[in-house]
Design a protein around this motif. Sequence first.
Motif, PDB file in Angstrom:
ATOM      1  N   ILE A 190       4.632  14.624   2.868  1.00 46.38           N
ATOM      2  CA  ILE A 190       3.779  13.505   3.291  1.00 46.38           C
ATOM      3  C   ILE A 190       2.425  13.610   2.608  1.00 46.38           C
ATOM      4  N   SER A 191       1.871  14.803   2.609  1.00 45.26           N
ATOM      5  CA  SER A 191       0.568  15.015   1.983  1.00 45.26           C
ATOM      6  C   SER A 191       0.605  14.664   0.494  1.00 45.26           C
ATOM      7  N   VAL A 192       1.647  15.103  -0.193  1.00 45.28           N
ATOM      8  CA  VAL A 192       1.789  14.811  -1.633  1.00 45.28           C
ATOM      9  C   VAL A 192       1.938  13.310  -1.861  1.00 45.28           C
ATOM     10  N   GLU A 193       2.787  12.664  -1.070  1.00 48.41           N
ATOM     11  CA  GLU A 193       3.010  11.227  -1.257  1.00 48.41           C
ATOM     12  C   GLU A 193       1.769  10.413  -0.921  1.00 48.41           C
ATOM     13  N   ARG A 194       1.008  10.848   0.070  1.00 48.36           N
ATOM     14  CA  ARG A 194      -0.248  10.157   0.386  1.00 48.36           C
ATOM     15  C   ARG A 194      -1.235  10.283  -0.766  1.00 48.36           C
TER      16      ARG A 194
ATOM     17  N   SER B 193       6.431   2.967  -0.267  1.00 49.09           N
ATOM     18  CA  SER B 193       7.762   3.217   0.284  1.00 49.09           C
ATOM     19  C   SER B 193       8.092   4.704   0.266  1.00 49.09           C
ATOM     20  N   GLN B 194       7.532   5.466  -0.679  1.00 51.10           N
ATOM     21  CA  GLN B 194       7.719   6.911  -0.672  1.00 51.10           C
ATOM     22  C   GLN B 194       6.993   7.544   0.517  1.00 51.10           C
ATOM     23  N   VAL B 195       5.790   7.055   0.824  1.00 55.58           N
ATOM     24  CA  VAL B 195       5.061   7.546   1.999  1.00 55.58           C
ATOM     25  C   VAL B 195       5.867   7.246   3.255  1.00 55.58           C
ATOM     26  N   GLU B 196       6.339   6.015   3.386  1.00 49.18           N
ATOM     27  CA  GLU B 196       7.137   5.630   4.550  1.00 49.18           C
ATOM     28  C   GLU B 196       8.400   6.466   4.668  1.00 49.18           C
ATOM     29  N   ASN B 197       9.022   6.758   3.541  1.00 49.72           N
ATOM     30  CA  ASN B 197      10.241   7.557   3.521  1.00 49.72           C
ATOM     31  C   ASN B 197       9.988   8.933   4.139  1.00 49.72           C
ATOM     32  N   GLN B 198       8.877   9.561   3.790  1.00 51.61           N
ATOM     33  CA  GLN B 198       8.557  10.882   4.328  1.00 51.61           C
ATOM     34  C   GLN B 198       8.167  10.803   5.813  1.00 51.61           C
TER      35      GLN B 198
ATOM     36  N   PHE C 240      -4.742 -11.425  -5.675  1.00 49.89           N
ATOM     37  CA  PHE C 240      -4.613  -9.974  -5.589  1.00 49.89           C
ATOM     38  C   PHE C 240      -5.793  -9.439  -4.780  1.00 49.89           C
ATOM     39  N   LYS C 241      -5.479  -8.681  -3.713  1.00 51.85           N
ATOM     40  CA  LYS C 241      -6.527  -8.179  -2.829  1.00 51.85           C
ATOM     41  C   LYS C 241      -6.557  -6.660  -2.855  1.00 51.85           C
ATOM     42  N   GLU C 242      -7.713  -6.117  -2.506  1.00 60.44           N
ATOM     43  CA  GLU C 242      -7.903  -4.665  -2.486  1.00 60.44           C
ATOM     44  C   GLU C 242      -6.976  -4.017  -1.455  1.00 60.44           C
ATOM     45  N   LYS C 243      -6.371  -2.897  -1.832  1.00 55.92           N
ATOM     46  CA  LYS C 243      -5.493  -2.134  -0.948  1.00 55.92           C
ATOM     47  C   LYS C 243      -6.296  -1.026  -0.266  1.00 55.92           C
ATOM     48  N   GLN C 244      -5.802  -0.549   0.860  1.00 52.21           N
ATOM     49  CA  GLN C 244      -6.480   0.481   1.639  1.00 52.21           C
ATOM     50  C   GLN C 244      -6.030   1.876   1.205  1.00 52.21           C
ATOM     51  N   TYR C 245      -6.926   2.826   1.347  1.00 51.94           N
ATOM     52  CA  TYR C 245      -6.640   4.233   1.061  1.00 51.94           C
ATOM     53  C   TYR C 245      -6.323   4.969   2.357  1.00 51.94           C
ATOM     54  N   PHE C 246      -5.558   6.054   2.234  1.00 53.19           N
ATOM     55  CA  PHE C 246      -5.474   6.999   3.336  1.00 53.19           C
ATOM     56  C   PHE C 246      -6.781   7.768   3.358  1.00 53.19           C
ATOM     57  N   ARG C 247      -7.298   7.998   4.533  1.00 54.88           N
ATOM     58  CA  ARG C 247      -8.553   8.720   4.672  1.00 54.88           C
ATOM     59  C   ARG C 247      -8.332   9.939   5.568  1.00 54.88           C
ATOM     60  N   ALA C 248      -9.206  10.919   5.440  1.00 52.74           N
ATOM     61  CA  ALA C 248      -9.126  12.106   6.288  1.00 52.74           C
ATOM     62  C   ALA C 248      -9.429  11.708   7.726  1.00 52.74           C
ATOM     63  N   THR C 249      -8.854  12.443   8.652  1.00 53.74           N
ATOM     64  CA  THR C 249      -9.129  12.175  10.057  1.00 53.74           C
ATOM     65  C   THR C 249     -10.561  12.596  10.380  1.00 53.74           C
TER      66      THR C 249
ATOM     67  N   ALA D 260      10.826  24.758   9.670  1.00 51.11           N
ATOM     68  CA  ALA D 260      10.688  24.799   8.208  1.00 51.11           C
ATOM     69  C   ALA D 260      10.847  23.405   7.608  1.00 51.11           C
ATOM     70  N   GLN D 261      11.817  22.629   8.110  1.00 56.61           N
ATOM     71  CA  GLN D 261      12.001  21.262   7.611  1.00 56.61           C
ATOM     72  C   GLN D 261      10.774  20.406   7.916  1.00 56.61           C
ATOM     73  N   LEU D 262      10.237  20.579   9.105  1.00 52.92           N
ATOM     74  CA  LEU D 262       9.067  19.794   9.499  1.00 52.92           C
ATOM     75  C   LEU D 262       7.854  20.162   8.647  1.00 52.92           C
ATOM     76  N   GLU D 263       7.662  21.452   8.414  1.00 47.85           N
ATOM     77  CA  GLU D 263       6.548  21.876   7.566  1.00 47.85           C
ATOM     78  C   GLU D 263       6.717  21.356   6.144  1.00 47.85           C
ATOM     79  N   GLY D 264       7.949  21.401   5.636  1.00 48.14           N
ATOM     80  CA  GLY D 264       8.221  20.844   4.306  1.00 48.14           C
ATOM     81  C   GLY D 264       7.947  19.354   4.254  1.00 48.14           C
ATOM     82  N   THR D 265       8.322  18.664   5.324  1.00 55.25           N
ATOM     83  CA  THR D 265       8.086  17.220   5.383  1.00 55.25           C
ATOM     84  C   THR D 265       6.595  16.917   5.432  1.00 55.25           C
ATOM     85  N   GLU D 266       5.841  17.713   6.189  1.00 47.87           N
ATOM     86  CA  GLU D 266       4.384  17.513   6.239  1.00 47.87           C
ATOM     87  C   GLU D 266       3.773  17.687   4.849  1.00 47.87           C
ATOM     88  N   ASN D 267       4.263  18.678   4.109  1.00 47.07           N
ATOM     89  CA  ASN D 267       3.775  18.864   2.737  1.00 47.07           C
ATOM     90  C   ASN D 267       4.140  17.671   1.862  1.00 47.07           C
TER      91      ASN D 267
END
Length: 201
Positions: free
Chosen positions: A149-153, A45-50, A181-190, A140-147
């Motif tokens: 997102i990266s932290v939350e991911r 939910s923190q990832v989604e929030n960002q 209980f099933k395995e969850k997915q990771y974020f991966r690099a593009t 600046a807000q967008l760049e901050g948000t991208e950062n």
Amino acid sequence: MKKGLIITLGIVAFFVIIILLTISWGVGVYNRLVSLNESVNQAWSQVENQYQRRYDLIPNLVETVKGVANFEKETYIAVTEARAKVGQVRITADQLSDPNAFQKFQQAQDGLSNAISRLLVVAENYPQLKANENFLQLQAQLEGTENRISVERMKFNQVVQDYNTQIKRFPAAIIANMTGFKEKQYFRATAEASQAPKVQF
């Protein structure tokens, strides 16, 4: 006769104690898995929030760019289309175990990130846009948000690692399999991240 009864009762008591200890252990493992699952949901939910924050900033950024510069239409159209795709691809915490749903979500978000990057790079060619205070604040807000997102991911991947490790470890894997209980997915690099960027002067 009494001695045989005492031995029988002792054996029964021993097995009852073993069963109670096993049940107690199973409940403890189950509760730990529930806690880890909730940690994954909270991190998600923190990832989604960002992502939502970024999604909400984009229309203002595009309008500012359109209003200040006779801007390349294809660039802000690409941003608008990528934003629309992101709006269509939603993933719930329950779908974090579905690799296909997770991959579609990540591809949509990556597409939006790429479109925003192109928008910001092209904006560098417009001095009046770079001097616009509203644009600079949005950038600046967008760049901050991208950062963020990266932290939350990153945090999300750490929590998923803890969860996935726990459900695969023996003997907790038995309880995890029995209780769904099933395995969850990771974020991966593009895919582009593995290629070195071209630097031209």
